[in-house]
Design a protein around this motif. Structure first.
Motif, PDB file in Angstrom:
ATOM      1  N   PRO A 135       0.826  -1.211   0.000  1.00  0.00           N
ATOM      2  CA  PRO A 135       0.000   0.000   0.000  1.00  0.00           C
ATOM      3  C   PRO A 135       0.859   1.260   0.000  1.00  0.00           C
ATOM      4  CG  PRO A 135      -0.748  -1.574   1.665  1.00  0.00           C
ATOM      5  CD  PRO A 135       0.560  -2.070   1.170  1.00  0.00           C
ATOM      6  N   GLU A 136       0.510   2.224  -0.825  1.00  0.00           N
ATOM      7  CA  GLU A 136       1.165   3.525  -0.810  1.00  0.00           C
ATOM      8  C   GLU A 136       0.173   4.586  -1.286  1.00  0.00           C
ATOM      9  OE1 GLU A 136       4.319   4.076  -3.893  1.00  0.00           O
ATOM     10  OE2 GLU A 136       4.029   1.933  -4.207  1.00  0.00           O
ATOM     11  N   LEU A 137       0.313   5.785  -0.735  1.00  0.00           N
ATOM     12  CA  LEU A 137      -0.561   6.896  -1.102  1.00  0.00           C
ATOM     13  C   LEU A 137       0.045   7.628  -2.291  1.00  0.00           C
ATOM     14  CD1 LEU A 137      -1.333   8.183   2.498  1.00  0.00           C
ATOM     15  CD2 LEU A 137      -2.932   7.033   0.967  1.00  0.00           C
ATOM     16  N   VAL A 138      -0.792   7.906  -3.279  1.00  0.00           N
ATOM     17  CA  VAL A 138      -0.309   8.507  -4.527  1.00  0.00           C
ATOM     18  C   VAL A 138      -1.169   9.710  -4.880  1.00  0.00           C
ATOM     19  CG1 VAL A 138       0.002   8.136  -7.010  1.00  0.00           C
ATOM     20  CG2 VAL A 138       0.591   6.312  -5.397  1.00  0.00           C
ATOM     21  N   VAL A 139      -0.528  10.783  -5.323  1.00  0.00           N
ATOM     22  CA  VAL A 139      -1.234  11.938  -5.873  1.00  0.00           C
ATOM     23  C   VAL A 139      -1.131  11.868  -7.392  1.00  0.00           C
ATOM     24  CG1 VAL A 139      -1.276  14.439  -6.095  1.00  0.00           C
ATOM     25  CG2 VAL A 139      -0.902  13.408  -3.851  1.00  0.00           C
ATOM     26  N   TRP A 140      -2.277  11.945  -8.048  1.00  0.00           N
ATOM     27  CA  TRP A 140      -2.351  11.881  -9.509  1.00  0.00           C
ATOM     28  C   TRP A 140      -2.743  13.249 -10.058  1.00  0.00           C
ATOM     29  CZ3 TRP A 140      -1.547   7.067 -11.893  1.00  0.00           C
ATOM     30  CH2 TRP A 140      -1.567   5.961 -11.049  1.00  0.00           C
ATOM     31  N   HIS A 141      -2.160  13.611 -11.182  1.00  0.00           N
ATOM     32  CA  HIS A 141      -2.656  14.746 -11.963  1.00  0.00           C
ATOM     33  C   HIS A 141      -3.331  14.157 -13.186  1.00  0.00           C
ATOM     34  CE1 HIS A 141      -2.250  18.162 -14.926  1.00  0.00           C
ATOM     35  NE2 HIS A 141      -2.864  18.736 -13.901  1.00  0.00           N
ATOM     36  N   ARG A 142      -4.645  14.162 -13.158  1.00  0.00           N
ATOM     37  CA  ARG A 142      -5.426  13.395 -14.128  1.00  0.00           C
ATOM     38  C   ARG A 142      -4.984  11.935 -14.024  1.00  0.00           C
ATOM     39  NH1 ARG A 142      -4.609  18.096 -18.482  1.00  0.00           N
ATOM     40  NH2 ARG A 142      -6.089  19.598 -17.600  1.00  0.00           N
ATOM     41  N   ASP A 143      -4.351  11.372 -15.066  1.00  0.00           N
ATOM     42  CA  ASP A 143      -3.951   9.965 -14.994  1.00  0.00           C
ATOM     43  C   ASP A 143      -2.439   9.800 -14.881  1.00  0.00           C
ATOM     44  OD1 ASP A 143      -6.564   8.984 -15.163  1.00  0.00           O
ATOM     45  OD2 ASP A 143      -6.569   9.196 -17.346  1.00  0.00           O
ATOM     46  N   VAL A 144      -1.738  10.855 -14.518  1.00  0.00           N
ATOM     47  CA  VAL A 144      -0.278  10.806 -14.403  1.00  0.00           C
ATOM     48  C   VAL A 144       0.114  10.835 -12.928  1.00  0.00           C
ATOM     49  CG1 VAL A 144       1.895  11.958 -14.965  1.00  0.00           C
ATOM     50  CG2 VAL A 144       0.009  11.954 -16.625  1.00  0.00           C
ATOM     51  N   LYS A 145       0.933   9.888 -12.524  1.00  0.00           N
ATOM     52  CA  LYS A 145       1.390   9.824 -11.130  1.00  0.00           C
ATOM     53  C   LYS A 145       2.393  10.955 -10.884  1.00  0.00           C
ATOM     54  CE  LYS A 145       1.959   5.667  -9.535  1.00  0.00           C
ATOM     55  NZ  LYS A 145       2.511   4.330  -9.164  1.00  0.00           N
ATOM     56  N   LYS A 146       2.114  11.788  -9.888  1.00  0.00           N
ATOM     57  CA  LYS A 146       2.956  12.945  -9.605  1.00  0.00           C
ATOM     58  C   LYS A 146       3.764  12.806  -8.319  1.00  0.00           C
ATOM     59  CE  LYS A 146       2.947  15.998 -11.945  1.00  0.00           C
ATOM     60  NZ  LYS A 146       3.703  16.216 -13.200  1.00  0.00           N
ATOM     61  N   TYR A 147       3.211  12.116  -7.345  1.00  0.00           N
ATOM     62  CA  TYR A 147       3.898  12.022  -6.055  1.00  0.00           C
ATOM     63  C   TYR A 147       3.436  10.784  -5.314  1.00  0.00           C
ATOM     64  CZ  TYR A 147       4.547  12.820  -1.041  1.00  0.00           C
ATOM     65  OH  TYR A 147       4.848  12.667   0.287  1.00  0.00           O
ATOM     66  N   SER A 148       4.390  10.108  -4.685  1.00  0.00           N
ATOM     67  CA  SER A 148       4.068   8.924  -3.896  1.00  0.00           C
ATOM     68  C   SER A 148       4.742   9.033  -2.539  1.00  0.00           C
ATOM     69  CB  SER A 148       4.550   7.654  -4.615  1.00  0.00           C
ATOM     70  OG  SER A 148       4.524   6.544  -3.738  1.00  0.00           O
ATOM     71  N   THR A 149       4.042   8.544  -1.516  1.00  0.00           N
ATOM     72  CA  THR A 149       4.596   8.559  -0.159  1.00  0.00           C
ATOM     73  C   THR A 149       5.619   7.464   0.071  1.00  0.00           C
ATOM     74  OG1 THR A 149       2.833   7.099   0.603  1.00  0.00           O
ATOM     75  CG2 THR A 149       2.459   9.479   0.806  1.00  0.00           C
ATOM     76  N   GLY A 150       5.763   6.544  -0.876  1.00  0.00           N
ATOM     77  CA  GLY A 150       6.545   5.347  -0.634  1.00  0.00           C
ATOM     78  C   GLY A 150       5.680   4.291   0.025  1.00  0.00           C
ATOM     79  N   PRO A 151       6.124   3.028   0.022  1.00  0.00           N
ATOM     80  CA  PRO A 151       5.288   1.931   0.530  1.00  0.00           C
ATOM     81  C   PRO A 151       5.145   1.924   2.041  1.00  0.00           C
ATOM     82  CG  PRO A 151       7.419   1.112  -0.220  1.00  0.00           C
ATOM     83  CD  PRO A 151       7.360   2.541  -0.619  1.00  0.00           C
ATOM     84  N   TRP A 152       4.070   1.327   2.512  1.00  0.00           N
ATOM     85  CA  TRP A 152       3.779   1.161   3.936  1.00  0.00           C
ATOM     86  C   TRP A 152       4.726   0.121   4.529  1.00  0.00           C
ATOM     87  CZ3 TRP A 152       1.219   3.428   7.722  1.00  0.00           C
ATOM     88  CH2 TRP A 152       0.849   2.705   8.851  1.00  0.00           C
ATOM     89  N   ASN A 153       5.349   0.447   5.671  1.00  0.00           N
ATOM     90  CA  ASN A 153       6.321  -0.464   6.275  1.00  0.00           C
ATOM     91  C   ASN A 153       5.903  -0.952   7.664  1.00  0.00           C
ATOM     92  OD1 ASN A 153       6.835   1.691   7.999  1.00  0.00           O
ATOM     93  ND2 ASN A 153       8.708   2.294   6.953  1.00  0.00           N
ATOM     94  N   GLY A 154       4.634  -0.842   7.971  1.00  0.00           N
ATOM     95  CA  GLY A 154       4.141  -1.278   9.265  1.00  0.00           C
ATOM     96  C   GLY A 154       4.036  -0.157  10.280  1.00  0.00           C
TER      97      GLY A 154
END
Length: 668
Positions: free
Chosen positions: A201-220
């Motif tokens: 699981p990771e939180l992602v910000v999209w601009h329309r359908d383009v990935k712009k920013y990710s928090t990185g994966p969940w590590n517990g």
């Protein structure tokens, strides 16, 4: 005197009655403060206020706009609206009214009684809408605790404690944040924030359908690209929920915690803010993207971003890789969007390898959407799995909480993206060639030892350069001592296929038969044997071309060539085994097989094929044109990853750097 006494008693009685009626009315008014029942309405200028006074529902106009919306805001900050009902249908004046309609739905009407918004729930004759102290607007049937509808299931741009992002696995619905169009326009904008659940699981910000920013994966503990979350973990604990009914992310608030919100604004920035009672303002605790390295895939495949390295345009390469510059000008301006390529080829085939792993410490782990995850193993077993799988390029631990022996395992078999240094980052274990671990400088030692040795070395080097410049052909295959695909004897092939047993045949075409083979260490392979009728001049050229092309290709969306055999009248290719066969089976096969290709799986297959084609058309450092891409040549592994196969007709375009004129050489 008696009359006076009686009069006084009557006055006291009247006062008591008046006091009673006033108390009843006050209680009724207080009960109406956070509720709206059937037969009541809420007009512009009126509000509902949660029982504790933290939240207010009413009509508002954002910024300089004169349009009217129904929304909920923080009572301490009237201009901080976190939920809007009629985002797409604003009211033109102050005649709006919130009411239960004839079928007991909660609706927002304009002055002409046209519907601007409505909730959606089953009819309830005793429906009541209430604004809770959590900030959630709920519709219930009478005094029931069960919600027929709630605003938390329909978020706008803000996540409050108790809300969720993710997917409802029962209904197929999802929860996501969608930014306002602008500061004055709450209609859905171009930015949205989602919880991506393929891989980790990771939180992602999209601009329309383009990935712009990710928090990185969940590590517990948190999302490992946002170490700041540990600052407020005690006040606002994070949680990721995986169950048969949902896969979601959310957070809660401790009883003594201040008001907080997470918002994605109209510029695409995501921010956690906390209300400062002393200053009466919102304080920012963390924000993403925080710097240039938070731009998704800022440094391309195998690139490593360092926010403190402005002199190198922030981008470097992981150890064992060098920058890829598309043009001389991109090198001049230090444009590293092209990423990095491996300096030395890996040595892994037939269950044998001399490769090793180096730690890339303190990083935000790469995007895991195409990675494989196993939560039930320790890190040491994860390493063994990666070491034994020639397609494994890197691995890492999943859970860093400690206190147990199961750290989990995430394995990357494709190019890695979105890697950066971060405080409190994790370790990534990267597969490298043996040569990357050998730091000895042999030539200087020899030159110092004796002049005679230096002469010998020089002669050998000159001879080696001359020898490599000649493309000797052995058995129709260009001889390359550095080729990563080994040649094996016919006796070995006969052994693993039970002497080409008919019971081992798993497919055949006009020019070849494919057998299932079992290596001594237990690995299953696919053995492609050219038919004798195909051993024409063209057939031999196609065979040689396939070996030559596949020897230099390493990508998770390409079938891996493990070995070849060119002995006597036999031409044989040994490939990794694809348990789910080709896409032909599922596209044109039986109904039950076609049904297994749901739309989500089709999309993932298309994405994987596109990654493979992009790699072929330049991502490999050379350009390979397949020329026969069709469902029959797309194989599927046991995890439904697509693999492009059959390169017998491919053309390899490569630059001959030995020639002064940079001639383009096309293999026959």
């Amino acid at each position: 005197m008696m009359a006076t006494s009686q009069l006084l008693e009557h006055i006291i009685l009247l006062l008591l009655l008046l006091s009673f009626f006033l108390s009843v009315q006050t209680t009724a008014a207080a009960g109406f403060a956070d509720k709206l029942e059937r037969g009541q309405n809420l007009t512009d200028g009126e509000t509902l206020v949660s029982a504790g006074g933290s939240y207010t529902l009413g009509f508002f106009s954002p910024g300089v706009s004169t349009k009217r919306y129904l929304g909920i805001w923080f009572s301490v900050s009237n201009n901080t609206v976190y939920w809007v009902a009629n985002r797409d249908q604003p009211l033109g004046d102050r005649t709006g009214i919130l009411i239960f309609d004839d079928v007991d739905r909660l609706v927002l009407l304009d002055g002409s009684r046209r519907r601007a918004w409505s909730s959606n729930f089953l009819a309830a004759p005793a429906a009541v809408v209430q604004l809770l102290e959590s900030g959630n607007l709920v519709v219930r049937n009478g005094s029931s605790d069960t919600s027929l509808w709630q605003s938390f299931d329909h978020p706008s741009d803000t996540l409050l404690p108790g809300m969720k992002l993710g997917k409802n696995l029962w209904t197929g619905g999802d929860w996501q944040l969608t930014a306002w169009r602008s500061a004055d326009d709450p209609s859905p904008g171009d930015y949205r924030r989602t919880l991506e659940m393929a891989g980790l699981p990771e939180l992602v910000v999209w601009h329309r359908d383009v990935k712009k920013y990710s928090t990185g994966p969940w590590n517990g503990l948190n999302f490992n690209g946002v170490p700041e979350r540990s600052w407020f973990a005690d006040k606002y604990p994070l949680r990721v929920t995986t169950s048969p009914s949902e896969m979601t992310f959310g957070y809660t608030a401790a009883p003594d915690a201040f008001l907080t919100r997470v918002v994605v604004n109209h510029t695409g920035a995501t921010e956690r803010l906390v209300w400062d009672v002393g200053t009466g303002e919102w304080r920012s605790y963390c924000k993403g993207p925080r710097d240039t390295c938070d731009t998704y895939a800022r440094c391309g495949p195998f690139g490593l971003c360092d926010a403190g390295a402005a002199s190198s345009a922030f981008c470097g390469c992981v150890e064992g890789f060098s920058p890829v510059h598309a043009t001389p000008s991109s090198q001049e301006v230090k444009d590293s969007a092209g990423g990095c390529r491996r300096d030395a080829p890996l040595d892994c085939a037939g269950g044998k390898t001399t490769d090793g792993f180096k730690v890339v410490p303190g990083v935000k782990l790469p995007d895991t959407q195409n990675a494989s995850v196993d939560m039930e193993v320790e890190l040491e077993e994860c390493r063994d799995r990666c070491f034994a799988d020639c397609s494994c390029l890197a691995y890492a631990a999943v859970d860093i909480r400690g206190g147990g022996h199961r750290t989990g395992c995430v394995i990357w078999k494709d190019d890695i993206f979105d890697l950066r240094f971060v405080d409190g980052g994790q370790n990534l274990y990267l597969r490298l060639s043996k040569s990357e671990f050998d730091n000895r400088k042999r030539f200087p030692t020899l030159l110092v030892a004796t002049p005679v040795a230096s002469v010998v070395v020089i002669v050998l080097v000159v001879f080696l350069i001359w020898w490599r410049s000649r493309r000797r052909i052995i058995g129709g295959i260009p001889h390359n001592p550095t080729m990563a695909v080994p040649s094996v004897g016919l006796d070995i092939i006969r052994d693993v296929t039970q002497n080409f047993s008919n019971g081992n045949i798993i497919g055949q075409g006009g020019f070849s038969v494919v057998y299932k083979g079992l290596l001594p260490e237990g690995r299953t392979v696919a053995v492609k044997r050219l038919k004798q009728s195909a051993l024409t001049t063209k057939g031999n050229k196609d065979f040689a071309r396939e070996v030559e092309v596949m020897a230099g290709l390493r990508h998770g969306s390409l079938v891996r060539l493990l070995a070849y055999c060119s002995e006597s009248r036999e031409r044989i290719l040994v490939y990794e085994y694809m348990q789910n066969k080709s896409l032909n089976v599922y596209i044109f096969g039986a109904t039950n097989l076609r049904a297994s290709l749901n739309w989500a799986r089709r999309l993932e297959l298309l994405k994987g094929i596109a990654h493979g084609v992009a790699y072929l058309h330049g991502g490999s450092g050379e350009s390979v044109i397949h020329r026969d891409l069709k469902p029959g040549n797309i194989l599927v592994d046991d995890e439904w990853n697509p693999k492009i196969a059959d390169f017998g007709t491919a053309k390899l375009f490569a630059v001959d750097h030995a020639g002064l004129d940079q001639t383009i050489v096309v293999s026959p």
